[in-house]
Design an enzyme around this catalytic site. Structure first.
Site, short mmCIF file in Angstrom:
data_model
loop_
_atom_site.label_atom_id
_atom_site.label_comp_id
_atom_site.label_asym_id
_atom_site.label_seq_id
_atom_site.Cartn_x
_atom_site.Cartn_y
_atom_site.Cartn_z
N SER A 145 44.70 33.54 38.39
CA SER A 145 45.60 34.67 38.61
C SER A 145 44.83 35.96 38.90
CB SER A 145 46.49 34.88 37.38
OG SER A 145 45.71 35.18 36.24
N SER A 172 49.32 30.60 35.33
CA SER A 172 49.06 31.88 34.65
C SER A 172 50.00 32.98 35.14
CB SER A 172 47.60 32.31 34.84
OG SER A 172 46.73 31.35 34.30
N ASP A 292 44.05 30.99 27.75
CA ASP A 292 43.02 31.62 26.93
C ASP A 292 43.19 31.35 25.43
OD1 ASP A 292 41.46 32.60 28.93
OD2 ASP A 292 42.26 34.64 28.86
N LYS A 319 35.71 28.80 33.53
CA LYS A 319 35.53 30.01 32.74
C LYS A 319 34.03 30.21 32.46
CE LYS A 319 39.95 31.03 32.17
NZ LYS A 319 40.55 32.33 32.48
N ARG A 323 35.23 24.87 29.37
CA ARG A 323 35.73 24.94 28.00
C ARG A 323 36.28 23.62 27.48
NH1 ARG A 323 38.39 31.06 28.30
NH2 ARG A 323 36.44 32.14 27.79
N LYS A 390 31.36 40.24 24.44
CA LYS A 390 32.03 40.20 25.74
C LYS A 390 33.46 40.71 25.65
CE LYS A 390 33.39 36.97 29.40
NZ LYS A 390 32.99 37.81 30.53
#
Length: 409
Positions: A145, A172, A292, A319, A323, A390
């Site tokens: 997105s 998303s 997320d 990502k 992940r 981050k």
């Protein structure tokens, strides 16, 4: 590496959480596009947002955004319309492995001048800023997105406006809606109808003061912690029930599946356990709109010994790390039997584990933070713990305030 543990499992505390990284980065870019007409309050103190602000203030011809993915996407679009300016936009080694071809192709089709300096489809990029007059573009809908939002943000500055036609299944959606609502809030006409997004050319906006809501992705770790801590309660600020952020779906997900109740009072969100909550045999969720928080949800399941089937996770592979593989590797250390596909994660059951797990973070802030709540159950060791900077630089300080013992090893 740190060792994190907790003796008393009951938690009662109040915390202030930094502003949303997603909202902050959009508003920082819009503020630059509109000659600082906005006064922004509660801007995220995350490394990503700091890198974004620093890049926007940088007048050199080399911009290094390290591993800030949102900044890479948004700035690619931003510099493409800076007439007469040429920049090299680069990042970390991992950033050079994260695809950006769909966005670059779209911008070039609109009339931008962007070339790859190393590998086709990946940063670093050479961007020669130009005036763009083409007003319509068609792109695949099943992409990050952030590509779509990047185009929407610069659409405000294109003299003919911008129409984006999305082909296929849109993922998303809440992040696209967030961009639209932020544009509307500052006075830009933008709307989404089905597969079509329209952004109107807006040469200037009125001065405005905007408060950035705190980050719902960061809130997920407190939802997980309360889910794993009976008879506990934590209040976090600043959050609103009618949030722009898709991850506010945590309210429903954690109430329905993990027995955590959310109550709001003037920007303060209080989380507490629902007494005598009955868990499902298998927790099944489509996280297409909220990828997320997938890591946190999977880890909560492990902490409670629950089975789950999580789908809609295709974007997790591109990502900060892959992940899905990272979750499989690390959750297995707690005895979980984890099966992954290209877009799903399933926990089928558990084996017994005995030794204190040493958890890798893969240079991924969310891998470090999603594992931390498990320390309320048993001591854990976390490598490269400062990767949390981050998105949430004060994470470990807040965890200490909640009563966790954190020891450097």
């Amino acid at each position: 590496m740190i060792l994190i543990s907790k003796e008393n499992t009951i938690i009662k505390d109040k915390l202030q959480i930094t502003g949303s990284k997603s909202e902050s980065n959009r508003l920082l870019l819009l503020n630059q596009l509109f000659q600082n007409a906005l006064t922004l309050e509660n801007v995220s103190n995350s490394e990503d947002s700091q890198l974004m602000a620093k890049a926007l203030a940088n007048t050199s011809d080399l911009i290094d955004i390290h591993h800030a993915g949102t900044a890479m996407r948004f700035l690619t679009a931003f510099y493409s319309i800076q007439e007469g300016r040429s920049v090299t936009l680069t990042g970390s080694d991992r950033m050079k492995q994260r695809p950006i071809g769909v966005l670059v192709d779209a911008l070039n089709q609109l009339g931008a001048d962007i070339t790859y300096l190393e590998n086709q489809g990946f940063p670093p990029l050479k961007i020669n800023g130009k005036k763009i007059t083409t007003s319509s573009i068609t792109i695949p809908a099943n992409v990050s997105s952030q590509y779509i939002s990047a185009l929407m943000l610069i659409g405000t500055q294109l003299e003919n406006g911008l129409t984006i036609i999305l082909e296929g299944k849109i993922i998303s959606v809440p992040y696209i809606q967030m961009t639209i609502q932020l544009l509307n809030k500052i006075g830009v006409k933008a709307e989404m109808n089905g597969q079509e997004i329209k952004v109107e050319y807006t040469p200037k906006i009125e001065s405005n003061i905007l408060q950035v809501e705190s980050d719902w992705s960061s809130a997920s770790y407190f939802y997980s912690l309360i889910a794993l801590s009976p008879n506990s309660e934590v209040t976090i600020s600043t959050y609103f029930e009618d949030s722009l952020q898709g991850d506010s779906a945590l309210q429903t997900i954690y109430k329905d599946h993990f027995g955590v109740e959310s109550t709001f009072d003037n920007g303060k969100l209080t989380l507490k356990n629902i007494p005598d909550f009955n868990y499902s045999d298998v927790i099944t969720l489509d996280l297409n709109n909220t990828p997320d928080i997938a890591q946190t949800i999977a880890t909560t399941c492990v902490g409670l010994g629950l089975k789950c089937h999580l789908t809609g996770l295709e974007t997790l592979k591109i990502k900060e790390t892959d992940r899905l593989i990272a979750l499989q590797n690390e959750l297995t250390k707690f005895g979980a039997i984890v099966v992954i596909t290209e877009d799903s994660l399933t926990i089928k059951g558990y084996n017994i584990f005995e030794e204190t797990p040493i958890l890798a973070t893969y240079n991924d802030h969310r891998m470090a933070m999603c594992m931390a709540p498990l320390a309320v159950k048993y001591p854990i060791k976390i490598e490269n713990e400062m990767v949390v900077e981050k998105s949430y630089p004060t994470f470990w300080e807040d965890w200490k305030q909640l009563g966790f013992a954190i020891k450097n090893l």
